[in-house]
Design an enzyme around this catalytic site. Structure first.
Site, PDB file in Angstrom:
ATOM      1  CG  ASN A  94      29.479  39.885  43.950  1.00  0.00           C
ATOM      2  OD1 ASN A  94      30.718  39.717  43.405  1.00  0.00           O
ATOM      3  ND2 ASN A  94      28.834  38.766  44.440  1.00  0.00           N
ATOM      4  CB  SER A 151      35.883  39.610  35.201  1.00  0.00           C
ATOM      5  OG  SER A 151      36.789  38.294  34.901  1.00  0.00           O
ATOM      6  CE1 TYR A 164      32.052  35.282  34.825  1.00  0.00           C
ATOM      7  CE2 TYR A 164      33.977  36.075  34.195  1.00  0.00           C
ATOM      8  CZ  TYR A 164      33.285  36.123  35.095  1.00  0.00           C
ATOM      9  OH  TYR A 164      33.602  36.264  36.444  1.00  0.00           O
ATOM     10  CE  LYS A 168      31.537  39.071  35.820  1.00  0.00           C
ATOM     11  NZ  LYS A 168      30.785  39.652  37.065  1.00  0.00           N
TER      12      LYS A 168
END
Length: 261
Positions: A94, A151, A164, A168
Site C-alpha cells: 500500500n 488507484s 502517479y 499505479k
C-alpha cells in the site's frame, strides 16, 4: 451454528504504509477479521500508535520503520517480520506518495522519487514475500495472497499526477504477471483500486479535500466520498480462502463514480 466464512484467525498479514490513511484502514479490516499484523511505515512513533490500536482489536502486531524506497530496508524488513511472526500469508503493498507536478515541468528527481516508492517499493516488497511464499509452498505449505493498492488513476487521467498514474498503471500489469507466475504455488495476486477516500493525506489541505469530496459525492451513485472502512470487505475477501480462485484482477471500489463520470 453459523460458519465464519471470512475468518482470518491464524493468518499473518504484512501491510506497508500502515500507520495512517488507507494502509491503516486495510490493517484494521484485516485485524477485525482475526489476522495478526506486520505493519510498516517510515515513522516509528506513528507505527507504535497504530500498533496499539490494532492490538486493542485482539491482533498480535509487529511493527518496523521501513522506507520502501530503500531495497535493503525491504529485504531486512521481510526477514525480520518472518523471524518475529513465523510466516506471511498476505501482503498488502500500500505504501505510496503523491507529489503533484505539471507534466511540462516534470524533472527527474520528482519522477524518480515517486517511482522509487509507488512502483519499485511494491516490486521489491512483493519479490521478498514471494521468495518466502514459494519456499513455503515447496516445503508443502502452499498459498498466499498479494494485494496491491492501485488507484482510479489506472483508468482515468489526473492532471499533475501523470507520473502517479503511470506507477499505479504498472501495478495492474505487475499483478497479472505475478498471478501467472506464482499461481502454481497457490499464490494469488490482485489489485484494489480505490476511488477518492477521505484520509489524512487527501484532507491535508481541508479546502481542497472538501472540494474533492463534494465533487465525488455529486458524481458517485452512492452519493458520497469513500472512507477507509469501505475497503475492509475487499481486502478481507482477497486475504481469505474464499478468494482462492480469484487472481490477476483489479477490484474498483469507488462508489460507482467511474462509470457515472
Amino acid at each position: 451454528m453459523a460458519e465464519k466464512l471470512f475468518d482470518l484467525t491464524g493468518n499473518v498479514s504484512l501491510v506497508t504504509g500502515a500507520n495512517s490513511g488507507l494502509g491503516f484502514g486495510f490493517a484494521e479490516g484485516l485485524a477485525r477479521a482475526g489476522s495478526d499484523l506486520v505493519i510498516w511505515g517510515r515513522r516509528k512513533d506513528a507505527n507504535e500508535q497504530a500498533a496499539e490500536k490494532l492490538r486493542a482489536l485482539g491482533a498480535k502486531v509487529h511493527c518496523a520503520a521501513v522506507d520502501v524506497s530503500d531495497e535493503k530496508q525491504i529485504v531486512d524488513g521481510v526477514a525480520e517480520a518472518i523471524a518475529a511472526m513465523g510466516r506471511i500469508d498476505t501482503v498488502v503493498a500500500n505504501a505510496g506518495i503523491a507529489n503533484p507536478k505539471p507534466f511540462v515541468d516534470m524533472d527527474a528527481e520528482t519522477y524518480e522519487t515517486l517511482m522509487k516508492v509507488n512502483q519499485h517499493g511494491v516490486v521489491f516488497t512483493l519479490r521478498e514475500v514471494a521468495r518466502h511464499m514459494v519456499a513455503r509452498a515447496e516445503a508443502g505449505d502452499p498459498g498466499g495472497s498479494m494485494i496491491l493498492c492501485g488507484s482510479g488513476a489506472i483508468f482515468q487521467g489526473v492532471p499533475t499526477l501523470v507520473h502517479y498514474g503511470a506507477a499505479k498503471g504498472a501495478l495492474a500489469g505487475l499483478a497479472k504477471g505475478l498471478a501467472a507466475e506464482l499461481g502454481p504455488h497457490g499464490v494469488r495476486c490482485n489489485v484494489i483500486a480505490p476511488g477518492f477516500i477521505v484520509t489524512e493525506m487527501t484532507m491535508k489541505d481541508p479546502e481542497v479535500g472538501k472540494a474533492m469530496s463534494d465533487a465525488i459525492a455529486a458524481k458517485a451513485p452512492i452519493g458520497r466520498a469513500g472512507l477507509p472502512d469501505d475497503l475492509w470487505g475487499a481486502v478481507v475477501y482477497l486475504a481469505s480462502d474464499l478468494s482462492r480462485y480469484h487472481t490477476g484482477d483489479t477490484l474498483v471500489i469507488d462508489g460507482g463514480k467511474m462509470f457515472n463520470n
